[in-house]
Write an enzyme that holds these catalytic residues in place. Structure first.
Site, PDB file in Angstrom:
ATOM      1  N   SER A  38      -9.631  75.198 -73.246  1.00 42.93           N
ATOM      2  CA  SER A  38      -8.327  74.514 -73.190  1.00 42.93           C
ATOM      3  C   SER A  38      -8.330  73.052 -73.616  1.00 42.93           C
ATOM      4  CB  SER A  38      -7.697  74.628 -71.790  1.00 42.93           C
ATOM      5  OG  SER A  38      -7.138  75.905 -71.595  1.00 42.93           O
ATOM      6  N   THR A  39      -9.462  72.520 -74.078  1.00 38.80           N
ATOM      7  CA  THR A  39      -9.498  71.082 -74.387  1.00 38.80           C
ATOM      8  C   THR A  39      -9.135  70.748 -75.831  1.00 38.80           C
ATOM      9  OG1 THR A  39     -11.860  71.074 -74.915  1.00 38.80           O
ATOM     10  CG2 THR A  39     -11.237  70.654 -72.614  1.00 38.80           C
ATOM     11  N   GLY A  40      -8.890  71.761 -76.648  1.00 40.21           N
ATOM     12  CA  GLY A  40      -8.497  71.521 -78.037  1.00 40.21           C
ATOM     13  C   GLY A  40      -6.989  71.477 -78.167  1.00 40.21           C
TER      14      GLY A  40
ATOM     15  N   GLY B 228      -9.487  77.030 -83.965  1.00 43.86           N
ATOM     16  CA  GLY B 228     -10.547  76.524 -83.099  1.00 43.86           C
ATOM     17  C   GLY B 228     -11.645  77.533 -82.838  1.00 43.86           C
TER      18      GLY B 228
ATOM     19  N   ASP C 227     -22.413  74.878 -82.352  1.00 41.65           N
ATOM     20  CA  ASP C 227     -21.524  75.970 -82.738  1.00 41.65           C
ATOM     21  C   ASP C 227     -21.789  77.162 -81.826  1.00 41.65           C
ATOM     22  OD1 ASP C 227     -20.262  78.136 -83.954  1.00 41.65           O
ATOM     23  OD2 ASP C 227     -21.021  77.686 -85.966  1.00 41.65           O
ATOM     24  N   ILE C 228     -20.816  77.540 -81.012  1.00 38.92           N
ATOM     25  CA  ILE C 228     -21.009  78.623 -80.057  1.00 38.92           C
ATOM     26  C   ILE C 228     -21.309  79.958 -80.743  1.00 38.92           C
ATOM     27  CG2 ILE C 228     -18.583  79.294 -79.817  1.00 38.92           C
ATOM     28  CD1 ILE C 228     -19.238  79.459 -76.703  1.00 38.92           C
TER      29      ILE C 228
ATOM     30  N   ASP D 186     -11.605  80.198 -81.045  1.00 41.35           N
ATOM     31  CA  ASP D 186     -11.109  81.570 -81.131  1.00 41.35           C
ATOM     32  C   ASP D 186     -11.243  82.097 -82.562  1.00 41.35           C
ATOM     33  OD1 ASP D 186      -9.884  83.974 -80.368  1.00 41.35           O
ATOM     34  OD2 ASP D 186      -7.865  83.143 -80.406  1.00 41.35           O
TER      35      ASP D 186
ATOM     36  N   TYR E  51      -4.803  73.141 -76.777  1.00 41.16           N
ATOM     37  CA  TYR E  51      -4.075  73.285 -75.506  1.00 41.16           C
ATOM     38  C   TYR E  51      -4.013  71.974 -74.711  1.00 41.16           C
ATOM     39  CZ  TYR E  51      -3.809  78.392 -76.033  1.00 41.16           C
ATOM     40  OH  TYR E  51      -3.529  79.661 -76.459  1.00 41.16           O
TER      41      TYR E  51
END
Length: 182
Positions: A129-131, A40, A18-19, A42, A133
């Protein structure tokens, strides 16, 4: 699980987790152009960081109208352990027909340049961008690793850069890319 590599004086790490719990001077947010939070990573960063992040984003919106794809802006980190959150807007995948690869590389380039200006010594990245997007994960990993390692070969100032992967697939892809380029 975490794996480490070194370029010059910078430690590169790949971890799964978890970032918002990552200890770094700067956490990168995979934002949208409105900077108002979303789903996500964000949404997770906005929730964990609290209202100060949204207030900072609103100030940026009022000054410049948001953040363009490939660009980067920063706010306070609010309740996160980081000093700053750098918000960057990755491209939505459109079969590679709209300059998506270049725009994704710009996300990494611009966040690294901004992090140096902010005197951040450690920076944590999500898988931009891998989720939702839909950027192909393997291509995104290649772009991330090539852009970051290329930057580190020409710039000093970072103690560590951490790629925080949300899932096993991204963890394996980033690990493989780092092993191939080290």
């Amino acid at each position: 699980m975490m794996t480490e590599f070194k370029i010059r004086d910078t430690l590169l790490k790949v971890t799964k987790g978890d970032i918002t719990k990552c200890r770094a001077d700067i956490i990168v947010n995979a934002a949208n152009t409105s900077l108002l939070g979303g789903g996500g990573v964000d949404g997770a960063i906005h929730r964990a960081g609290g209202p100060e992040i949204l207030a900072g984003c609103m100030k940026i919106r009022n000054q410049q109208g948001g953040c363009a794809v490939g660009e980067a802006v920063y706010t306070t980190a609010g309740n996160l352990t980081a000093r700053f959150v750098i918000h960057t807007v990755g491209p939505v995948w459109n079969e590679g027909k709209r300059n998506e690869r270049h725009l994704l590389a710009s996300c990494y380039q611009n966040t690294l340049e901004l992090a140096l200006k902010l005197q951040g010594r450690s920076i944590a990245y999500p898988n931009i961008s891998t989720g939702i997007y839909r950027f192909p994960k393997e291509q995104a990993a290649v772009i991330a690793i090539l852009t970051v390692t290329g930057f580190l070969e020409q710039h000093e100032g970072f103690r560590e850069i951490i790629f925080v992967c949300f899932d096993d697939e991204n963890y394996s892809l980033y690990l493989n890319q780092l092993q191939a380029h080290m």
